[in-house]
Each structure stands twice: as C-alpha cells, then as structure tokens.
Design a protein around this motif. Structure first.
Motif, mmCIF file in Angstrom:
data_model
loop_
_atom_site.group_PDB
_atom_site.id
_atom_site.type_symbol
_atom_site.label_atom_id
_atom_site.label_comp_id
_atom_site.label_asym_id
_atom_site.label_seq_id
_atom_site.Cartn_x
_atom_site.Cartn_y
_atom_site.Cartn_z
ATOM 1 N N ASP A 4 -16.782 40.201 6.091
ATOM 2 C CA ASP A 4 -16.921 40.053 4.643
ATOM 3 C C ASP A 4 -18.126 39.207 4.264
ATOM 4 N N GLN A 7 -21.277 41.212 4.218
ATOM 5 C CA GLN A 7 -21.351 42.087 3.060
ATOM 6 C C GLN A 7 -21.704 41.308 1.792
ATOM 7 N N THR A 72 -19.921 48.126 -8.248
ATOM 8 C CA THR A 72 -18.871 47.487 -7.447
ATOM 9 C C THR A 72 -17.494 47.748 -8.047
ATOM 10 N N ALA A 76 -14.451 50.078 -6.421
ATOM 11 C CA ALA A 76 -13.106 49.560 -6.194
ATOM 12 C C ALA A 76 -12.065 50.471 -6.842
ATOM 13 N N GLY A 79 -11.750 53.533 -4.785
ATOM 14 C CA GLY A 79 -11.056 53.286 -3.533
ATOM 15 C C GLY A 79 -11.948 53.024 -2.344
ATOM 16 N N SER A 80 -13.272 53.037 -2.540
ATOM 17 C CA SER A 80 -14.195 52.828 -1.428
ATOM 18 C C SER A 80 -14.392 51.354 -1.084
ATOM 19 N N LEU A 81 -13.976 50.465 -1.973
ATOM 20 C CA LEU A 81 -14.158 49.032 -1.770
ATOM 21 C C LEU A 81 -12.842 48.315 -1.996
ATOM 22 N N SER A 82 -12.522 47.394 -1.113
ATOM 23 C CA SER A 82 -11.312 46.587 -1.277
ATOM 24 C C SER A 82 -11.464 45.660 -2.486
ATOM 25 N N TRP A 83 -10.397 45.539 -3.267
ATOM 26 C CA TRP A 83 -10.451 44.718 -4.477
ATOM 27 C C TRP A 83 -10.722 43.250 -4.180
ATOM 28 N N HIS A 84 -10.379 42.774 -2.981
ATOM 29 C CA HIS A 84 -10.601 41.357 -2.692
ATOM 30 C C HIS A 84 -12.083 41.015 -2.586
ATOM 31 N N LEU A 85 -12.938 42.037 -2.470
ATOM 32 C CA LEU A 85 -14.377 41.805 -2.384
ATOM 33 C C LEU A 85 -15.076 41.909 -3.742
#
Length: 238
Positions: A4, A7, A72, A76, A79-85
């Motif tokens: 993480d 990124q 971003t 999210a 669905g391509s990016l985790s929400w925690h990021l």
C-alpha cells in the motif's frame, strides 16, 4: 517500497510530476519573458496530455497511477480499488499537487515579477471559466470527466502492447482538452485544480491577486459527479 505504501507514494510523486509539467506549460505560455509566451491553446493541451502520460509512465510501476481523486473514487465504486486506499490516495494526490505547483513557482521564479496580469498568474496554477456561469461550468467539468473516466474504463476492454495504454490516456486527455477545454480550462481532476490553488494562496508570488475561491468548488464537485456517472454508464455497457 512495496504494498500500500508504494501505491500511495506513487500517487504522490505521479501527481507532483503531473502538476509540475502541466502547470509548467501554462506558466510557459502565460508569463512574460518566457520563451514560450503566447504560444497558445494547442501548446497547453499538448503539454497537459504529455504531462499525464509522462507522470503515469514514471509512477505507474508503483500503483495504478490515478493521479486524480475523481478517478480514484470512480475506480473504488467500479470495484478496481479497495475503499481503504481511497482517502490515502486522495491525500497523497493533493499533497503532490501542492508540491508540484510550488516547483513550478520556483522554476519560473523571475517571471512572476515580470508579469502584471493577475489572471495569467492564477491561470498558471488553477483553472477558471471563460464565461462565469456556475451550472454551465459545473456541467462542463462533469462532462469532461465523464469522457475521461469512461475512456479509461473502456480501454481496459482492449489489448494494448506494453505501456501503450498510458499513451492512449494521454491522447484521451488531448482530445478532451481540444474539444471540451474551452469553457473552463478542463480541470477534470479535483487535485489538479485545488492543490495548485492552495499553493497560489500561500506562496509569496509577485503580482498575484485573488485565488478565486468562489469558483474553486466547481473543479472539485464537477469531476466527481462526472466520474460517478461514467462508472454507472460503463456498468451498463459491460
């Protein structure tokens, strides 16, 4: 650096380079005694297109190289990016945009004092409307970002030779700038506008005027709306 943190740092350094090169071309065209002064809209749109591509090439091995909070958020939702990021990415993008704008100020340091046009100075940092009409300006930013996010999502359905997809995004930015950039200067990226606008506010720039905070919400809200709509349309397409 891995995981993480890699990124997140990629979003910081990539957005820094995006603003350094993108606002750099605006400063080159706008500021007095610049060798590129007056070279016009085509130079600005090509400069921004190459800024996006080069920033993504340089930072993309560390992460997705969104370099744009609206993208971003859209990724999210898709669905391509985790929400925690999402929040760490946006913070990194904003900080990178501020630092990139500071570097533009340093790179053109003697030219601010030579430039008396406060609009040209602010335009070297942030966007502004050609005709101030909030609903129309908001719609323009939403439409431009809709095209950007829909294009990036749709590119994932194609087979590109290694790295060519990044160049395709650069051409997409060029197309948006040429076709839709005239009304507002096509921020299509909240960090691209808000970060440099903050830098304009806090830096001791010679001859600067207001940072035009009354307009500042439009290039933040418009791109987020456009990005969300693009995801909804893409989901119907696929």
């Amino acid at each position: 650096m891995t995981g993480d943190m890699a990124q997140i740092f990629g979003e910081f350094i990539g957005t820094l380079l995006l603003i350094l090169l993108g606002d750099g071309v605006c400063a080159a065209v706008n500021l007095n005694k610049s060798k590129a002064q007056g070279s016009g809209w085509i130079v600005i749109t090509f400069g921004w297109a190459m800024a996006v591509a080069m920033a993504a090439y340089i930072s993309g091995f560390m992460g997705p190289a969104h370099l744009n909070p609206a993208l971003t958020i859209a990724m999210a939702i898709e669905g391509s990016l985790s929400w925690h990021l999402v929040l760490p990415f946006i913070i990194a993008q904003m900080l990178g945009a501020i630092v990139g704008a500071v570097l533009v100020w340093i790179a053109y340091l003697p030219h601010w004092a030579e430039t008396k046009d406060q609009g040209a100075i602010l335009g070297s940092f942030a966007t502004g409307p050609a005709v101030r009409n909030s609903p129309s300006n908001l719609a323009t930013e939403a439409i431009g970002t809709f095209v950007l996010v829909l294009g990036i999502l749709s590119f994932s359905q194609h087979e590109f030779a290694g790295g060519v997809n990044v160049l395709a995004v650069g051409f997409l930015i060029l197309s948006i700038g040429l076709s839709l950039g005239g009304p507002t200067g096509y921020a299509i990226n909240p960090a691209r506008d808000l970060g440099p606008r903050i830098a304009h506010e806090i830096l001791p720039i010679a001859n600067k005027g207001t940072s035009d905070w009354t307009y500042s919400w439009i290039p933040v809200v418009g791109p987020i709306i456009g990005g969300i709509i693009a995801v909804l349309v893409y989901n119907v397409m696929v």
